[in-house]
Write a protein that holds these residues in place. Structure first.
Motif, mmCIF file in Angstrom:
data_model
loop_
_atom_site.group_PDB
_atom_site.id
_atom_site.type_symbol
_atom_site.label_atom_id
_atom_site.label_comp_id
_atom_site.label_asym_id
_atom_site.label_seq_id
_atom_site.Cartn_x
_atom_site.Cartn_y
_atom_site.Cartn_z
ATOM 1 N N ALA A 252 0.838 -1.196 0.000
ATOM 2 C CA ALA A 252 0.000 0.000 0.000
ATOM 3 C C ALA A 252 0.863 1.232 0.000
ATOM 4 C CB ALA A 252 -0.883 0.006 1.255
ATOM 5 N N GLY A 253 0.244 2.374 -0.297
ATOM 6 C CA GLY A 253 0.950 3.642 -0.237
ATOM 7 C C GLY A 253 1.803 3.883 -1.459
ATOM 8 N N SER A 254 2.109 5.158 -1.666
ATOM 9 C CA SER A 254 2.958 5.570 -2.777
ATOM 10 C C SER A 254 3.530 6.915 -2.355
ATOM 11 C CB SER A 254 2.121 5.715 -4.051
ATOM 12 O OG SER A 254 1.010 6.559 -3.781
ATOM 13 N N ASP A 255 4.441 7.442 -3.110
ATOM 14 C CA ASP A 255 5.011 8.718 -2.685
ATOM 15 C C ASP A 255 3.939 9.796 -2.617
ATOM 16 O OD1 ASP A 255 7.452 7.666 -2.220
ATOM 17 O OD2 ASP A 255 8.188 8.013 -4.261
ATOM 18 N N TYR A 257 0.480 9.135 -2.027
ATOM 19 C CA TYR A 257 -0.497 8.812 -0.975
ATOM 20 C C TYR A 257 0.183 7.981 0.113
ATOM 21 C CZ TYR A 257 -3.641 10.069 -4.766
ATOM 22 O OH TYR A 257 -4.257 10.727 -5.784
ATOM 23 N N THR A 258 0.495 8.638 1.219
ATOM 24 C CA THR A 258 1.223 7.931 2.270
ATOM 25 C C THR A 258 0.318 7.539 3.442
ATOM 26 O OG1 THR A 258 1.794 10.095 3.121
ATOM 27 C CG2 THR A 258 3.453 8.990 1.774
ATOM 28 N N GLY A 259 -0.717 8.361 3.686
ATOM 29 C CA GLY A 259 -1.543 8.159 4.880
ATOM 30 C C GLY A 259 -2.266 6.829 4.883
ATOM 31 N N ALA A 260 -2.767 6.424 3.718
ATOM 32 C CA ALA A 260 -3.535 5.178 3.646
ATOM 33 C C ALA A 260 -2.703 3.997 4.137
ATOM 34 C CB ALA A 260 -3.997 4.939 2.204
ATOM 35 N N ALA A 261 -1.395 4.049 3.818
ATOM 36 C CA ALA A 261 -0.512 2.960 4.233
ATOM 37 C C ALA A 261 -0.380 2.929 5.751
ATOM 38 C CB ALA A 261 0.855 3.144 3.578
ATOM 39 N N VAL A 262 -0.198 4.101 6.336
ATOM 40 C CA VAL A 262 -0.056 4.183 7.796
ATOM 41 C C VAL A 262 -1.317 3.648 8.473
ATOM 42 C CG1 VAL A 262 0.248 5.783 9.743
ATOM 43 C CG2 VAL A 262 1.538 6.133 7.616
ATOM 44 N N LEU A 263 -2.473 3.989 7.916
ATOM 45 C CA LEU A 263 -3.746 3.565 8.519
ATOM 46 C C LEU A 263 -3.991 2.070 8.354
ATOM 47 C CD1 LEU A 263 -5.803 6.645 7.347
ATOM 48 C CD2 LEU A 263 -5.207 6.069 9.714
ATOM 49 N N GLU A 283 9.059 6.726 0.742
ATOM 50 C CA GLU A 283 8.412 7.678 1.647
ATOM 51 C C GLU A 283 7.352 7.016 2.544
ATOM 52 O OE1 GLU A 283 9.425 10.327 2.594
ATOM 53 O OE2 GLU A 283 7.731 11.459 3.429
ATOM 54 N N PRO A 284 6.439 6.230 1.969
ATOM 55 C CA PRO A 284 5.488 5.550 2.872
ATOM 56 C C PRO A 284 6.196 4.618 3.857
ATOM 57 C CG PRO A 284 4.939 5.095 0.552
ATOM 58 C CD PRO A 284 6.083 6.044 0.553
#
Ligand SMILES: NC(=O)C1=CN([C@@H]2O[C@H](COP(=O)(O)OP(=O)(O)OC[C@H]3O[C@@H](n4cnc5c(N)ncnc54)[C@H](O)[C@@H]3O)[C@@H](O)[C@H]2O)[C@@H](O)CC1
Ligand SMILES: Nc1ncnc2c1ncn2[C@@H]1O[C@H](COP(=O)(O)OP(=O)(O)O)[C@@H](O)[C@H]1O
Ligand SMILES: [K+]
Length: 502
Positions: A252-255, A257-263, A283-284
């Protein structure tokens, strides 16, 4: 498990039961149960039944009959009862019973709205006996006007069996419908009482047992209870280690969109994964490491330059998609994850990728997809509004057409798998309608998949726990405190408490 049925299923069961009982027995049971609930509500708000103003909205079928007999019982206890006869016919026995104890009936068939308007607006209690399981299509006049007026009632509105205007079999609402605080339902739950938009109109559902149980067929819809979910959830035993508890991989996540990965990682960690392996770009990965040091991370600098998940290590299930992006690199990650032999949950951008390339779903291991209505709309080529209006139909259709387990998110979350009853989630709160809560849900379901649950159980278990955690987060606890807005991470943080109280 709370089971629910279509109108046809209930009618068949009722016929079988009625054949063994003296005429009128079932209606008598239904009316007695309805009157008891109404009396309890009136006592709650006014201190007593005596002297209260009760208005009965009466249609031409047996739903009106139930309301009339219940009205007679309330009149016997001193309530002032008026029946608004809205149909071209009326249940004669019920009307006679009401009249015999001093209840009145206004024949409003000709100029209906004005008189009924005042009655409805001012009553202590409005009882909706317009249509029940015999209703079909949008409410016709004058029912539609009467149903609309119930939204302005100053007193309580109680629906008989099902709110008029709600399709009992599907939860669909075409046009006007009665908005009830309480629905008193007989014999069995109807699908439409559990599934939005219908469920919204039903309010709290009170069940009255009329003895139908042994005659009901296998249900098409079922809502797991907390106990059912607690029984499903894996718990570590003395012999457990992190690998046996289940390692969940999260791609998940990409440079961008990082928040979705954290969640998503947060949902997985807090739901009790043995281990979380997270794979993404730099970055994620940096952000996930900072927020969740528990996760083991892998940076894939160039997903197109080889198998992007090869270096990750063994996992028992994958979560694919939150914040992943939808370009060629994301596609390469999706292809690699879906080529594995373990269960895969596909969410968010992963769903966009499979909508464009259905071939990605051709695999032997189980697949769970977790779309909201907009994402399902792209997968099925059906407008979003139509999906929201007919959730049950579309979640079933998606499971059949795509050959996967489908969790449809939204105000009612449904889980469908071919040849199984559609599971309805009964927890949750509208406060969940905030960015990122779906990512947390994906993490929870991934953990349950990695723990060995089937897609069907992992999806319905995760939805239940996610909704319970959200309720806890909204109130601080479950003991009736005021509500406050929540952020997605609050839901992840509340998971341990939700699992504790389950
Ligand atoms: N069958 C049974 O054994 C029992 C039935 N009971 C009650 O009976 C109800 C079912 O009764 P019925 O089969 O008579 O059907 P309903 O009373 O639900 O409705 C049928 C009537 O409504 C009219 N109608 C249908 N759709 C309409 C629309 N869109 N606009 C306006 N009018 C519409 C029909 O023309 C018909 O006259 C249940 O919901 C329940 O309340 C209970 O008494 C328990 C026992
Ligand atoms: N009105 C609502 N009532 C209850 N739950 C809701 C409502 N709206 C959304 N949800 C839930 O909130 C979550 C939102 O997920 P999703 O749509 O994927 O958002 P995001 O992509 O921002 O995470 C889902 O679990 C969904 O079922
Ligand atoms: K009704």
């Amino acid at each position: 498990m709370r089971t629910a049925y279509t109108s046809d299923q209930i009618r068949a069961a009722e016929l079988a039961l009625m054949a063994k009982l003296p005429e009128g027995t079932l209606m008598g049971r239904a009316a007695a149960g309805l009157a008891a609930v109404c009396a309890g509500l009136l006592t709650g708000v006014r201190g007593r039944v005596y002297g209260s103003h009760v208005v009965l909205l009466i249609g031409s079928g047996d739903n009106g009959g139930d309301a009339l007999y219940a009205g007679a019982r309330l009149a016997r206890r001193g309530a002032r009862v008026v029946a608004v006869l809205a149909g071209s016919r009326v249940h004669e026995g019920g009307l006679a019973a009401l009249r015999a104890v001093g209840g009145r009936a206004t024949d409003l068939r000709v100029p209906i709205p004005e008189q009924a308007r005042e009655l409805i607006l001012e009553a202590d209690l409005v009882v909706d006996g317009l249509v029940g399981i015999g209703g079909s299509g949008a409410l016709r006049e004058p029912y539609a006007t009467l149903a609309g007026l119930t939204a302005q009632a100053s007193g309580l509105v109680v629906a008989v069996d099902v709110p008029s205007g709600v399709d009992a079999s599907t939860g669909g609402v075409d046009g006007a419908a009665v908005r009830a605080q309480v629905t008193v339902t007989f014999g069995a739950y109807k699908n439409g009482l559990l599934i939005d938009p219908g469920a919204r109109f039903a309010g709290a559902v009170e069940f009255v047992d009329i003895g139908l149980g042994p005659y009901l067929p296998d249900p098409g819809v079922a809502a797991p209870t907390g106990e059912d979910v607690a029984d499903l959830l894996p718990r570590p035993g003395a012999e457990s280690d992190k690998y046996r508890r289940g390692v969940v991989g999260i791609a998940a996540g990409s440079d961008r969109y990082t928040g979705a990965a954290v969640l998503a990682v947060g949902g997985a960690v807090r739901a009790g994964a043995g281990m979380v392996r997270f794979v993404s770009s730099a970055e994620p990965v940096r952000l996930v490491r900072a927020r969740w040091p528990e996760a083991v991370t892998t940076i894939v600098a160039d997903p197109l330059g080889g198998n992007p998940v090869e270096e990750v290590g063994r996992v028992q299930a994958w979560v694919l998609g939150p914040g992943l992006g939808t370009g060629a690199e994301a596609h390469a990650v999706a292809r690699a994850v879906l080529s594995t032999q373990v269960p895969v949950l596909v969410d968010a951008d992963g769903l966009t990728l499979i909508a464009r390339d259905r071939g990605l779903l051709r695999r032997d291991a189980p697949t769970l997809i977790t779309p909201h209505a907009g994402e399902l709309s792209r997968l099925l080529g059906v407008p979003r509004e139509r999906i929201e209006a007919r959730r049950l139909e579309h979640v079933r259709r998606a499971a059949a057409e795509l050959g996967v387990t489908v969790l449809l998110k939204g105000s009612t979350t449904l889980v469908a798998e071919e040849d199984r009853p559609v599971r309805v989630n009964t927890t949750g709160t509208p406060w969940l309608a905030t960015g990122g809560t779906g990512d947390v849900l994906a993490g929870i379901a991934g953990t349950l998949l990695a723990g060995g649950l089937s897609c069907y159980d992992a999806a319905s278990g995760a939805a239940y726990v996610h909704g319970l955690a959200a309720r806890l987060a909204v109130r601080g606890d479950l003991a009736g405190r005021a509500e406050a807005p929540i952020a997605a991470l609050d839901v992840a943080q509340a998971l341990p408490e939700a699992l504790r109280v389950l």
